[in-house]
Design a protein around this motif. Structure first.
Motif, short mmCIF file in Angstrom:
data_model
loop_
_atom_site.label_atom_id
_atom_site.label_comp_id
_atom_site.label_asym_id
_atom_site.label_seq_id
_atom_site.Cartn_x
_atom_site.Cartn_y
_atom_site.Cartn_z
N HIS A 46 30.14 -33.43 24.07
CA HIS A 46 30.94 -34.66 24.13
C HIS A 46 32.04 -34.48 25.16
CE1 HIS A 46 34.33 -33.11 21.64
NE2 HIS A 46 33.42 -32.58 20.85
N GLU A 64 34.94 -37.65 18.99
CA GLU A 64 36.09 -37.27 18.15
C GLU A 64 36.56 -38.41 17.25
OE1 GLU A 64 36.97 -34.39 17.68
OE2 GLU A 64 36.75 -33.16 19.49
N GLU A 109 29.11 -27.40 20.37
CA GLU A 109 30.43 -27.30 19.72
C GLU A 109 30.80 -25.83 19.57
OE1 GLU A 109 32.55 -29.59 18.79
OE2 GLU A 109 31.40 -31.45 18.72
ZN LIG Z 1 33.89 -31.20 19.36
#
Ligand SMILES: [Zn+2]
Length: 392
Positions: A78, A143, A170
């Protein structure tokens, strides 16, 4: 393990510096970063597809390297970051700064570090004769509830040859995580009737009804704790549910006509949270809401889903997981925080794992950093993954 190619490491750090310099706090546009990546990929002859949100201010980016008619490996990151408003940053949050083998900056660990590594691999990937393609997937609005990635996942799932595996980068310190809880975030508004508190029995007290609903939520949470379902691979091995914010009332001598609270449920991937929520709702409507309306028709409960994302199930028995097992033999467990893995897996039907550089302990706070050794480890992982993707 051997050290990765030094110029690639240099390149990854350089790219990370460029990615961190874009202030992609979720409330901002991420197009500066997306266009930078699109132009970077174009230098290597790689085309990007952008999936914009309805405002046109944010976009996902998808780029495929290698054959288009073979199920590939999605590398997912992301682009957005949490705000960097803490006063205790000792160097500018959006300027990557090296100190003692660590690179400081908002998003360095969560999770521009992984994206920088994937981008640094591109010059090598285009040189190789790949039999299995790589899909670079950069998303927006993770987020704030994994809101952005869905359009790109739908596209991937509808390809003639959808990806065989997704690696969600992540920060896990490059450990392999094979499960993640799903989440529903809910807002409940309670409307009552106001009046001088000395006449309280004539009114419908919104805060007191909210409190009774909260007690029901809390009782059900205790039931999960005692009776499961359980999955001991999670640190908290059952679904959790709790009230997180509350507000209401106007004065100490006025019966409150309004109360609003939020609650969340974080559920095991296989626990049907939707039916749990429907169950609570039904119970509250048939008891508290009915009682309120019997006294005053205009009162009662209203529900709104703020956001939700699915849990990510275990894919270690999927054939494509072998590609990962060959590099990292041990699986390290499951996590209770959110990631886009559940959307790749549940919505896209793409077996997914979480594995990326940096530590979640450094995420979402001042002086976020990633160790350079983590960047090295990630580059090595990606190199070994691409070794297996090369034509035999
Ligand atoms: Zn993250």
């Amino acid at each position: 393990m051997s050290k990765p190619n030094m110029s690639r490491l240099h390149n990854a750090i350089d790219l990370l510096g460029k990615l961190v310099a874009f202030d992609t706090t979720s409330k901002n546009s991420n197009l500066g970063l997306i266009h930078f990546v699109r132009d970077y990929l174009a230098q290597y002859g790689i085309e990007s597809t952008l999936f914009h949100d309805e405002t046109g201010e944010k976009a996902n980016l998808l780029a495929t390297i290698g054959p288009k008619d073979v199920p590939g490996i999605a590398l997912s990151g992301h682009t957005d970051v949490v705000p960097a408003l803490e006063k205790s940053w000792i160097s500018p949050a959006f300027e990557l700064t090296e100190r003692d083998g660590k690179l400081f900056g908002r998003g360095s660990a969560d999770m521009k570090g992984f994206s920088a590594c994937a981008l640094a691999m591109v010059p090598e990937l285009v040189k190789r004769d790949l039999a299995i393609p790589f899909h670079l997937c950069l998303s927006y609005d993770e987020e704030v509830g994994c809101l952005g990635v869905g359009s790109m996942v739908d596209h991937l799932a509808n390809l003639k040859t959808p990806p065989r595996l997704a690696v969600i980068g992540e920060p896990t310190e490059m450990k392999v995580i094979n499960g993640q809880k799903g989440k529903f975030s809910m807002r409940v508004s309670v409307t009552g009737t106001a009046g001088h508190s000395s006449f309280a029995p004539r009114h419908v007290n919104a805060i007191e009804y909210a409190a009774r609903a909260i007690a029901m939520i809390s009782d059900l949470a205790r039931e999960f704790e005692e009776n499961g379902p359980f999955d001991n691979d999670f640190t908290v091995p059952h679904s959790t549910m709790l009230t997180t914010t509350i507000g209401g009332g106007t004065a100490t001598n006025v019966t409150p006509d309004f109360c609003e609270f939020t609650f969340e449920i974080r559920h095991l991937p296989e626990h049907d949270a939707k039916s749990v929520l429907d169950g609570i709702k039904e119970k509250i409507i048939s008891t508290l809401d009915a009682e309120m309306k019997a006294k005053e028709a205009e009162t009662g409960f209203e529900w709104e889903e703020i956001f939700s994302y699915p849990g990510m199930g275990d894919c270690t028995d999927a054939e494509a997981f072998e590609l990962v097992r060959n590099i990292v033999p041990e699986v390290s467990g499951k996590v209770s925080y959110g990631s886009e893995g559940g959307i790749f897996e549940k919505q896209g039907n793409i077996p997914s794992i979480i594995c990326g550089p940096g530590s979640i302990k450094q995420a979402h706070k001042a002086n976020e950093f990633i160790e350079i050794s983590q960047i090295e480890e990630c580059l090595e992982f990606l190199e070994k993954l691409s070794d297996q993707a090369v034509a035999a």
